[in-house]
Each structure stands twice: as structure tokens, then as C-alpha cells.
Design a protein around this motif. Structure first.
Motif, PDB file in Angstrom:
ATOM      1  N   UNK A  91       0.839  -1.197   0.000  1.00 20.13           N
ATOM      2  CA  UNK A  91       0.000   0.000   0.000  1.00 20.13           C
ATOM      3  C   UNK A  91       0.873   1.245   0.000  1.00 20.13           C
ATOM      4  N   UNK A  92       0.379   2.278  -0.677  1.00 23.14           N
ATOM      5  CA  UNK A  92       1.155   3.518  -0.782  1.00 23.14           C
ATOM      6  C   UNK A  92       0.216   4.693  -0.984  1.00 23.14           C
ATOM      7  N   UNK A  93       0.602   5.840  -0.446  1.00 19.95           N
ATOM      8  CA  UNK A  93      -0.080   7.087  -0.781  1.00 19.95           C
ATOM      9  C   UNK A  93       0.857   8.026  -1.525  1.00 19.95           C
ATOM     10  N   UNK A  94       1.941   7.472  -2.056  1.00 16.84           N
ATOM     11  CA  UNK A  94       2.923   8.292  -2.767  1.00 16.84           C
ATOM     12  C   UNK A  94       2.945   8.086  -4.260  1.00 16.84           C
ATOM     13  N   UNK A  95       2.329   6.994  -4.743  1.00 17.04           N
ATOM     14  CA  UNK A  95       2.202   6.755  -6.180  1.00 17.04           C
ATOM     15  C   UNK A  95       0.818   7.212  -6.628  1.00 17.04           C
ATOM     16  N   UNK A  96       0.665   7.663  -7.891  1.00 10.96           N
ATOM     17  CA  UNK A  96      -0.658   8.128  -8.341  1.00 10.96           C
ATOM     18  C   UNK A  96      -1.737   7.072  -8.118  1.00 10.96           C
ATOM     19  N   UNK A  97      -2.826   7.523  -7.505  1.00  8.09           N
ATOM     20  CA  UNK A  97      -3.913   6.601  -7.204  1.00  8.09           C
ATOM     21  C   UNK A  97      -5.206   7.344  -6.989  1.00  8.09           C
ATOM     22  N   UNK A  98      -6.102   6.735  -6.229  1.00 11.43           N
ATOM     23  CA  UNK A  98      -7.439   7.285  -6.033  1.00 11.43           C
ATOM     24  C   UNK A  98      -7.544   8.110  -4.750  1.00 11.43           C
ATOM     25  N   UNK A  99      -6.402   8.323  -4.097  1.00 12.34           N
ATOM     26  CA  UNK A  99      -6.388   9.133  -2.890  1.00 12.34           C
ATOM     27  C   UNK A  99      -6.094   8.294  -1.669  1.00 12.34           C
ATOM     28  N   UNK A 100      -5.351   8.852  -0.726  1.00 14.37           N
ATOM     29  CA  UNK A 100      -4.959   8.139   0.486  1.00 14.37           C
ATOM     30  C   UNK A 100      -4.188   6.871   0.107  1.00 14.37           C
ATOM     31  N   UNK A 101      -4.324   5.777   0.881  1.00 13.10           N
ATOM     32  CA  UNK A 101      -3.557   4.565   0.608  1.00 13.10           C
ATOM     33  C   UNK A 101      -4.247   3.720  -0.457  1.00 13.10           C
ATOM     34  N   UNK A 102      -3.516   3.382  -1.495  1.00  5.43           N
ATOM     35  CA  UNK A 102      -3.983   2.450  -2.528  1.00  5.43           C
ATOM     36  C   UNK A 102      -3.096   1.215  -2.517  1.00  5.43           C
ATOM     37  N   UNK A 103      -3.594   0.122  -3.081  1.00  8.76           N
ATOM     38  CA  UNK A 103      -2.830  -1.118  -3.169  1.00  8.76           C
ATOM     39  C   UNK A 103      -2.181  -1.197  -4.551  1.00  8.76           C
ATOM     40  N   UNK A 104      -0.893  -1.532  -4.548  1.00  7.48           N
ATOM     41  CA  UNK A 104      -0.109  -1.608  -5.775  1.00  7.48           C
ATOM     42  C   UNK A 104       0.540  -2.983  -5.890  1.00  7.48           C
ATOM     43  N   UNK A 105       0.955  -3.310  -7.105  1.00  2.06           N
ATOM     44  CA  UNK A 105       1.687  -4.554  -7.338  1.00  2.06           C
ATOM     45  C   UNK A 105       2.925  -4.232  -8.157  1.00  2.06           C
ATOM     46  N   UNK A 106       4.050  -4.835  -7.761  1.00  3.14           N
ATOM     47  CA  UNK A 106       5.303  -4.680  -8.498  1.00  3.14           C
ATOM     48  C   UNK A 106       5.884  -6.062  -8.734  1.00  3.14           C
ATOM     49  N   UNK A 107       6.561  -6.220  -9.873  1.00  2.58           N
ATOM     50  CA  UNK A 107       7.152  -7.515 -10.222  1.00  2.58           C
ATOM     51  C   UNK A 107       8.639  -7.352 -10.480  1.00  2.58           C
ATOM     52  N   UNK A 108       9.394  -8.392 -10.189  1.00  2.93           N
ATOM     53  CA  UNK A 108      10.817  -8.384 -10.502  1.00  2.93           C
ATOM     54  C   UNK A 108      11.026  -8.613 -11.996  1.00  2.93           C
ATOM     55  N   UNK A 109      12.063  -7.967 -12.528  1.00  3.19           N
ATOM     56  CA  UNK A 109      12.446  -8.272 -13.905  1.00  3.19           C
ATOM     57  C   UNK A 109      13.468  -9.408 -13.899  1.00  3.19           C
ATOM     58  N   UNK A 110      14.009  -9.736 -15.070  1.00  2.96           N
ATOM     59  CA  UNK A 110      14.944 -10.856 -15.182  1.00  2.96           C
ATOM     60  C   UNK A 110      16.226 -10.623 -14.397  1.00  2.96           C
ATOM     61  N   UNK A 111      16.538  -9.362 -14.107  1.00  8.07           N
ATOM     62  CA  UNK A 111      17.732  -9.038 -13.326  1.00  8.07           C
ATOM     63  C   UNK A 111      17.452  -8.980 -11.828  1.00  8.07           C
ATOM     64  N   UNK A 112      16.221  -9.313 -11.446  1.00  9.06           N
ATOM     65  CA  UNK A 112      15.874  -9.309 -10.030  1.00  9.06           C
ATOM     66  C   UNK A 112      15.516  -7.949  -9.475  1.00  9.06           C
ATOM     67  N   UNK A 113      15.311  -6.943 -10.352  1.00 10.52           N
ATOM     68  CA  UNK A 113      14.996  -5.593  -9.893  1.00 10.52           C
ATOM     69  C   UNK A 113      13.488  -5.373  -9.920  1.00 10.52           C
ATOM     70  N   UNK A 114      13.005  -4.661  -8.893  1.00  6.91           N
ATOM     71  CA  UNK A 114      11.576  -4.376  -8.829  1.00  6.91           C
ATOM     72  C   UNK A 114      11.197  -3.323  -9.863  1.00  6.91           C
ATOM     73  N   UNK A 115      10.081  -3.558 -10.536  1.00  8.60           N
ATOM     74  CA  UNK A 115       9.612  -2.644 -11.568  1.00  8.60           C
ATOM     75  C   UNK A 115       8.634  -1.620 -10.998  1.00  8.60           C
TER      76      UNK A 115
END
Length: 631
Positions: free
Chosen positions: A347-371
Motif C-alpha cells: 500500500x502507498x499514498x505516494x504513487x498516483x492513485x485514487x487518494x490516500x492509501x492504494x494497493x499496488x503490485x510490483x514484479x521483478x524483472x529478469x535481473x531481479x529488480x523491482x519494476x
């Protein structure tokens, strides 16, 4: 958690003489009420102040200082709609009365999901010169929220939440649900009279049983326990407790281990995970070696950031910040690492969303870095605080809590089918029981599962006397299973999930044999190409297990045997089985195993262990074994 914007309560000196500063009202009764409101505010009696201010603006609707002050106080009390109404009354009379109104008003309009008007007012605020960098940054984020939300609400995602029912939910608050990989157990937090404790339920014939108090060892009457994460096998519970005497800061992370059907005493994870700051909301990876959590410790990017620590031979490593692709200048909380080990929900309130805390999903790339995180969309996310999402191991269902869906009272726990684009990689599990092959009694043992593609151990645990274990497996890979115990021969199994995108589960019984002459073990992770006897590289892990077994049991001598199915020429099969056994024998010699402890022999098709009439049976007959000759 609402983003904190300083609410500047207008407390200008109240001068009533003609020569002093004049207010927008000259009504003596309204001014008197305003003075009383200020006195109440000085004493922090805000409800009383709201009453006086309400009367003041009823007496003189164009008393802008009172209208502005009333809007600020209503905002402080999170009464967003009436707060917006009073801000609008101010700018309807004088659009330039107080430029701070446009930031406050825009923020409140985001809270009530009035994104088009919020966008207008926030953009006007940004036209003013001399705005502080902090407030400009916030206004720009709110503008991004509005633009994202206006478009996002036009493209809703599938969302049909289902209440888990009265077995789980009641008149109190229930939240932070987590389930084991086989979904046989649900653990959640319940708040009663301000105290947070853990409760759990088991699933019987597809239905949850009435929830019960988890454990007196973990729950306490004087401290709050919550924000938990359970290992996939249900054996370890990581959780948060605040203000315990054993704590290092306001909130610390603890771990408790299951002991039979009960739980052991919690242990503080201590430094370097816990500090004098706030550490909470742990999420443990499927292999039990990486702990994700939220903290406001030094070195982050904002208020609360997501960090991770790895378990090493020397204990937990110094926590590492997940970096600016996950964390923002604002708050990131409630991390949940899925058992695929590549998909992170938070959850984050710092990435663009609908206001206050929103739920986000991030995935690792082939190099193991979060996208860059993806907002999970409307109506999963709304203008309210949305957080605390967890998933089952297969990734098709999510669990969360809400107080906005007309449940059984307060916050209730719900589940919903996860939209396909937001799902993690397909994960299944292997669930087994280790038993003595003669007595059939469950026994303790060490269970290890290795990804043969990268030689990475994905599960390693010494299980208790109940003999039970459970581990998750990502489809599309090959896995080695090794079960060992002192005084016993080890057990070998292979799970090939390459080309398999199903969610089938593996349930096995592991019979461990005592080290006795004549007992055999099939080495299911020694591989050869068809009609060849060169040992394939992925066989080396199994070979090392055999070498360690011989080292731990120096009196044991063994025979390596090769076997084939009944397909093809008998003489060629005999030669092939002999060469394969010899290849394993020679490999062991090169690794220092004395020749006096080894023999080898090929048996061709003469000792089948399954029918040769099916492909599965023939596959089982094509095998390499070792047999105890003496001990």
C-alpha cells in the motif's frame, strides 16, 4: 492513513475596536461566537469550537474567517463533505481570501472522490507564487491522483468481494488475514475493547470453522499483537507487537514457532531488524529466508518505507531499502510477498492513485529488480484507505478487510477473485508426511527442496515429530526433494513442472528406511539423455547428497545399480544400465569416496518396480539406485 497536510487554524487576534484590524463580519453576535470558538480551540475542545463556529456562520454567512476556521476544524475531524461545503462558501464570496484553501479543498475533494473539481482547485493553487517545495510536491501528487482517478474510474477492474461469514467476522474489527499455502488455516487480527489479538480458523470440507483464540503464548491482555505473516507450512508466525518490555522501539517484529498443535513463546528479532524506530507489518518469503517489512527508520525515502532482510548463517542481515522504484517521499506499508517470490503487493499514498492509501503490485524483472508499481485499479482501490491485501498461494484469490461493505460490524474480512492481469506467477505446493518405513509412525526429519534450474534451495526445514511439511513450487521448473534423518537412508523425489501451468498439488508420504543391509533408495534426481550414460549437470546436487550420506555413515558400503524399461534390445539395455551405474561409481571415486565402499552393476530390464505397459511405469523403471551392502 491520510496524508498529513498542516491544518493552519486561523487564530488571528480578535480586535473589535474600529481602529484595530477588521474582520469580514461586523456582526457583534457572530464576532462574540467566534471569540468563544477560539477559546475552545485553545483548550483543544474542538467539538465545542465547531458548535460556536456553526452558530457564527449561521448568524453571518459571509463571515469568511469563521467559515474558513469551521472548514479547517471539520477537516481535522475527518468530516470531509461538510468541510468542502464551507471552503466553497469562502471562495464563492472571495476567491482570493486565502490561497491555502485551494490545497485543503482539493485534498478534501479527493477524499470524497470529487476528482474533477479537485483538479480545478489544485491546479489553481499551483498558479500561486512562493509555494513551499513540500506543498508544491504534495499538490502535484494530488493533481496526478486526480488525473489518474478520472481515467481509472472509466476502466473498472472485476471486483466481487465476498464476506467470509459469521465464523470469521463479528461486531468487532477483524483485519490482516493470512492463509497457509494449502488454505487449511486462516489467521487474522481481531480488536476487542481496543486490544488486538490473533484468532484463527481451519477449513473443513471447504468451509471455515468458527474462529478461536490463537494462543496465550502469543496474545497478551496488555499489548497489541497484529500485522502478521505466516510461513507457507504454517510453522512460523512473524508478527508485530508494540510497547512490550522486550521491544527496542515503539513497535517491533517478533517470531513464534509452532510446537505440535500449540505455539512457542515469541522471540524478538532484535537488531538489525528492530530499532528504536517503528518496524511492523512483516511478510516472509516462501523459502523463509527473506523478510519484508515497513519502517520509518533512518535512511529511507519518506515517512514509512518497505525494507527487506535476508537470513544468513550469522542471522538476519542489515535491512536493505527496496529503493525509489517502490518507496516514495510519502508512505509505503503492508508489504505482501507472494510465494512466487517475484510479485510484491503493498500500500502507498505516494504513487498516483485514487487518494490516500492504494494497493499496488510490483514484479521483478529478469535481473531481479523491482519494476514500477501498478495501481490495482478501481474499485479495488478507492478514495479511502485501502491496504492489508494478501493472496492465496495459487494467486487466484485475495483477502482483505473493509468497513465499507455492510458486513457484520466494524472491519470485516472479505475475499475476491483476483483479476488475471494482477495475479502472480502460478504456484502450487507439495505437502507430505515423513514416516518410519517399518512402524509407519511420523518422525522428525530435514526436508530440502532445490530448484534444479539454478541450484537454489527454495525450502529447507527440520520438521517436528508430527512429520508434516508443506512447501510451495513455481510452475515451469524442475525440483529436487531430499528428506534425511540421522540413522536413516535419505529419500529422493523429483517434481517436474516444466511446461505445466496447472495448479495441481502434490501430496506424498515419505517412508524413510533405517540403514540396513538390503535396503534401497531410488536416486530420482540423477539424469541421463535418452540412450546415453553421461551424467547431466543437474544431477550433481543428488550426487552430493549421496556423498554426504556416505561421509556421515563411514561404515556403510553400497552398490550402485542401473535399470531400464523393457523397450528395445535387451543386450543394449543391459549395456546401457551397466554404463550408467559405472558412470555414477566413477564420479563418486573422483570426489574421494574410497573404492572399497563402492560396487556397481547394471540390471537392464530384469528388476522392474512398476508395470512396463504404461509410460509412467516405464519412466519409473528407468532408474538409478543405491543399495546398502553392509553397515
Amino acid at each position: 492513513m491520510k496524508r498529513l497536510i498542516s491544518i493552519v487554524l486561523i487564530c488571528l487576534p480578535l480586535f473589535l475596536s474600529a481602529q484595530e484590524r477588521q474582520y469580514t463580519s461586523t456582526n457583534a453576535a457572530a464576532l462574540k461566537l467566534y471569540k468563544k470558538a477560539r477559546q475552545s480551540m485553545d483548550a483543544e475542545r474542538y467539538d465545542e469550537a465547531i458548535g460556536f463556529l456553526t452558530s457564527a456562520v449561521q448568524t453571518d454567512p459571509k463571515f469568511l474567517e469563521a467559515q474558513n476556521q469551521l472548514a479547517d476544524l471539520l477537516r481535522l475531524k475527518m468530516q470531509y463533505k461538510p468541510s468542502v461545503e464551507h471552503y466553497l462558501k469562502v471562495i464563492a464570496v472571495d476567491a482570493e481570501f486565502n490561497r491555502a484553501i485551494y490545497l485543503n479543498l482539493g485534498d478534501e475533494e479527493v477524499d470524497i472522490a470529487d476528482y474533477p473539481n479537485a483538479l480545478i482547485h489544485l491546479q489553481k493553487y499551483l498558479t500561486y507564487p512562493g509555494i513551499t517545495p513540500q506543498k508544491k510536491q504534495l499538490a502535484e501528487l494530488l493533481v496526478a491522483n486526480c488525473q489518474f482517478s478520472i481515467d481509472g474510474m472509466k476502466h473498472p477492474v472485476p471486483f466481487k468481494p465476498m464476506n467470509l461469514g459469521p465464523e470469521i467476522n463479528g461486531p468487532n474489527d477483524e483485519y490482516f488475514p493470512v492463509v497457509t499455502a494449502d488454505e487449511s488455516e486462516l489467521i487474522f487480527t481481531r480488536k476487542i475493547n481496543g486490544n488486538e489479538d490473533f484468532y484463527h480458523s481451519t477449513k473443513v470440507k471447504g468451509k471455515w470453522t468458527p474462529s478461536v483464540y490463537l494462543s496465550d503464548q502469543i496474545n497478551s491482555p496488555q499489548y497489541n499483537e497484529g500485522a502478521q505473516s505466516i510461513t507457507q507450512d504454517g510453522e512460523y508466525l512473524f508478527f508485530t507487537c508494540c510497547d512490550r518490555p522486550s521491544g527496542l522501539g515503539s513497535c517491533d517484529i517478533y517470531v513464534a514457532q509452532k510446537q505440535g498443535d500449540s505455539w512457542g513463546s515469541p522471540i524478538n528479532l532484535n537488531s538489525p531488524i528492530n530499532t528504536r524506530a517503528w518496524e511492523s507489518q512483516p511478510s516472509i518469503s516462501a523459502d523463509g529466508n527473506t523478510l519484508y517489512f515497513s519502517s520509518n527508520r533512518k535512511g529511507g525515502y519518506g515517512g514509512y518505507d518497505i525494507w527487506k532482510s535476508t537470513l544468513t548463517d550469522k542471522g538476519w542481515s542489515e535491512p536493505e531499502n527496496l529503493g525509489p522504484t517502490i518507496n516514495t517521499p510519502y508512505d509505503e506499508q503492508s508489504p505482501f510477498i507472494h510465494p512466487d517470490d517475484n510479485t510484491l503487493y503493498f500500500s502507498s499514498n505516494g504513487w498516483p492513485g485514487f487518494g490516500n492509501m492504494d494497493i499496488f503490485v510490483s514484479r521483478r524483472d529478469q535481473d531481479g529488480k523491482w519494476q514500477k508499481p501498478t495501481n490495482m485499479g478501481y474499485p479495488i482501490n478507492t478514495s479511502a484507505d485501502d491496504n492489508g491485501l494478501t493472496l492465496n498461494a495459487t494467486g487466484n484469490y485475495a483477502f482483505f478487510s473493509s468497513n465499507n461493505l455492510k458486513g457484520y460490524g466494524g472491519f470485516d474480512i472479505y475475499t475476491f477473485e483476483m483479476p488475471v492481469p494482477l495475479r502472480p506467477k502460478v504456484v502450487t505446493y507439495v505437502k507430505g508426511t515423513v514416516k518410519d518405513s517399518k512402524t509407519k509412525d511420523p518422525i522428525s526429519a530435514t526436508v530440502e527442496i532445490v530448484d534444479l534450474g539454478n541450484n537454489r534451495t527454495v525450502y529447507n526445514n527440520t520438521i517436528e515429530q508430527n512429520g508434516r511439511f508443506l512447501a510451495t513450487l513455481i510452475t515451469g521448473k524442475n525440483y529436487l526433494l531430499n528428506v534425511s534423518k540421522h540413522g536413516y537412508m535419505f529419500y529422493s523425489e523429483n517434481f517436474s513442472l516444466v511446461g505445466d501451468s496447472s495448479k495441481k498439488q502434490f501430496q506424498i508420504e515419505v517412508p524413510l528406511q533405517m540403514i540396513e543391509a538390503g535396503n534401497k533408495v531410488v536416486l530420482k534426481n540423477i539424469f541421463f539423455d535418452t540412450n546415453k550414460f553421461d551424467i547431466k549437470p543437474e544431477s550433481k546436487i543428488e550426487m552430493q547428497k549421496l556423498i554426504l550420506f556416505l561421509a556421515d555413515n563411514p561404515a556403510v558400503t553400497i552398490e550402485i545399480s542401473g535399470h531400464t524399461d523393457n523397450m528395445g534390445n535387451d543386450a543394449l539395455n543391459q549395456t546401457l544400465s551397466q554404463n550408467r551405474a559405472k558412470e555414477v561409481y566413477q564420479y563418486l571415486l573422483t570426489k574421494g569416496v574410497p573404492a572399497a565402499r563402492l560396487t556397481y552393476k547394471g540390471y537392464g530390464k530384469t528388476q522392474p518396480i512398476a508395470s512396463n505397459t504404461t509410460e509412467d511405469g516405464r519412466r519409473q523403471n528407468r532408474r538409478t539406485e543405491f543399495k546398502i551392502i553392509s553397515n
